[in-house]
Design an enzyme around this catalytic site. Structure first.
Site, PDB file in Angstrom:
ATOM      1  N   GLU A  44     107.761  -9.638  59.299  1.00  0.00           N
ATOM      2  CA  GLU A  44     108.920 -10.532  59.422  1.00  0.00           C
ATOM      3  C   GLU A  44     109.941  -9.972  60.402  1.00  0.00           C
ATOM      4  O   GLU A  44     109.829  -8.824  60.869  1.00  0.00           O
ATOM      5  CB  GLU A  44     109.529 -10.756  58.029  1.00  0.00           C
ATOM      6  CG  GLU A  44     108.529 -11.432  57.106  1.00  0.00           C
ATOM      7  CD  GLU A  44     109.084 -11.803  55.745  1.00  0.00           C
ATOM      8  OE1 GLU A  44     110.175 -11.331  55.379  1.00  0.00           O
ATOM      9  OE2 GLU A  44     108.394 -12.588  55.060  1.00  0.00           O
ATOM     10  N   CYS A  53     102.387 -14.159  60.720  1.00  0.00           N
ATOM     11  CA  CYS A  53     101.619 -14.135  59.476  1.00  0.00           C
ATOM     12  C   CYS A  53     100.525 -13.069  59.549  1.00  0.00           C
ATOM     13  O   CYS A  53     100.078 -12.667  60.637  1.00  0.00           O
ATOM     14  CB  CYS A  53     100.946 -15.481  59.243  1.00  0.00           C
ATOM     15  SG  CYS A  53     102.062 -16.837  58.911  1.00  0.00           S
ATOM     16  N   GLU A  55      97.373 -13.369  58.873  1.00  0.00           N
ATOM     17  CA  GLU A  55      96.125 -13.846  59.482  1.00  0.00           C
ATOM     18  C   GLU A  55      96.185 -13.697  60.999  1.00  0.00           C
ATOM     19  O   GLU A  55      95.237 -13.243  61.641  1.00  0.00           O
ATOM     20  CB  GLU A  55      95.895 -15.333  59.159  1.00  0.00           C
ATOM     21  CG  GLU A  55      95.743 -15.651  57.688  1.00  0.00           C
ATOM     22  CD  GLU A  55      97.070 -15.991  57.023  1.00  0.00           C
ATOM     23  OE1 GLU A  55      98.077 -15.281  57.265  1.00  0.00           O
ATOM     24  OE2 GLU A  55      97.101 -16.957  56.260  1.00  0.00           O
ATOM     25  N   CYS A  89      98.276 -20.874  61.272  1.00  0.00           N
ATOM     26  CA  CYS A  89      97.127 -19.943  61.196  1.00  0.00           C
ATOM     27  C   CYS A  89      95.805 -20.700  61.154  1.00  0.00           C
ATOM     28  O   CYS A  89      94.814 -20.256  61.732  1.00  0.00           O
ATOM     29  CB  CYS A  89      97.277 -19.016  59.995  1.00  0.00           C
ATOM     30  SG  CYS A  89      98.603 -17.809  60.219  1.00  0.00           S
TER      31      CYS A  89
HETATM   32  N1  THU Z   1     102.682 -15.853  55.443  1.00  0.00           N
HETATM   33  C1  THU Z   1     101.524 -15.309  55.885  1.00  0.00           C
HETATM   34  O1  THU Z   1     101.480 -14.129  56.261  1.00  0.00           O
HETATM   35  N2  THU Z   1     100.412 -16.089  55.904  1.00  0.00           N
HETATM   36  C2  THU Z   1     100.371 -17.389  55.491  1.00  0.00           C
HETATM   37  O2  THU Z   1      99.373 -18.060  55.666  1.00  0.00           O
HETATM   38  C3  THU Z   1     101.536 -17.965  54.812  1.00  0.00           C
HETATM   39  C4  THU Z   1     102.819 -17.241  55.038  1.00  0.00           C
HETATM   40  C5  THU Z   1     103.890 -15.024  55.413  1.00  0.00           C
HETATM   41  C6  THU Z   1     104.900 -15.377  56.459  1.00  0.00           C
HETATM   42  C7  THU Z   1     106.188 -14.866  55.821  1.00  0.00           C
HETATM   43  O3  THU Z   1     106.322 -13.489  56.142  1.00  0.00           O
HETATM   44  C8  THU Z   1     105.932 -14.998  54.330  1.00  0.00           C
HETATM   45  O4  THU Z   1     104.538 -15.159  54.167  1.00  0.00           O
HETATM   46  C9  THU Z   1     106.657 -16.176  53.697  1.00  0.00           C
HETATM   47  O5  THU Z   1     106.366 -17.354  54.360  1.00  0.00           O
END
Ligand code: THU
Length: 131
Positions: A44, A53, A55, A89
């Site tokens: 983040e 994310c 993925e 993603c």
């Molecule tokens: N997030 C992911 O890493 N992958 C996903 O498919 C859904 C969301 C993360 C992004 C952010 O850091 C946190 O989850 C909340 O959305």
């Protein structure tokens, strides 16, 4: 393919998540068509739109190392329910899909279900759509 092994590697990658804003840790593990493994976590940023994310972290690592196709990707988080890839993603997975890319959606206990990219992103936008 040993799907549970990919889930376990995603769980380990989750430990490196940088998620001070959402508190939601995610881990991912990609297996490429060549059989290599790449892991990733969510990272983040105080400028929220700069967040990536788990993925896409794993996919970017794979593609930047010369891989071209994804055979499978496992996703996990600290949730009781299964974690599914977000829309962005899904689109990125689709870009590097193999014939039958598997999406392994897992929960914090390592329980999982397997989907195909066509199940979770039907009618994907692809380069063929650009005429
Ligand atoms: N997030 C992911 O890493 N992958 C996903 O498919 C859904 C969301 C993360 C992004 C952010 O850091 C946190 O989850 C909340 O959305």
């Amino acid at each position: 393919m040993d799907y549970y092994d990919l889930v376990k590697k995603a769980m380990k990658a989750k430990e490196n998540a940088y998620a001070p804003y959402s508190g939601f840790r995610v881990g991912a593990c990609v297996k490429t068509q060549d059989g290599r493994i790449y892991t990733g976590c969510n990272i983040e940023n105080s400028s929220f739109g700069a967040t990536i994310c788990a993925e896409r972290t794993a996919i970017v690592k794979a593609i930047s190392e010369g891989e071209t196709k994804i055979s499978a990707i496992a996703i996990t988080s600290d949730s009781d329910g299964l974690t599914y890839p977000c829309g962005i993603c899904r689109q990125v997975i689709s870009e590097f899909r193999s014939d039958n890319t598997k999406i392994i959606c897992s929960n914090k206990k390592g329980e999982y279900k397997i989907y195909e990219i066509n199940d979770i992103l039907p009618h994907a936008f692809t380069k063929e759509d650009m005429g």
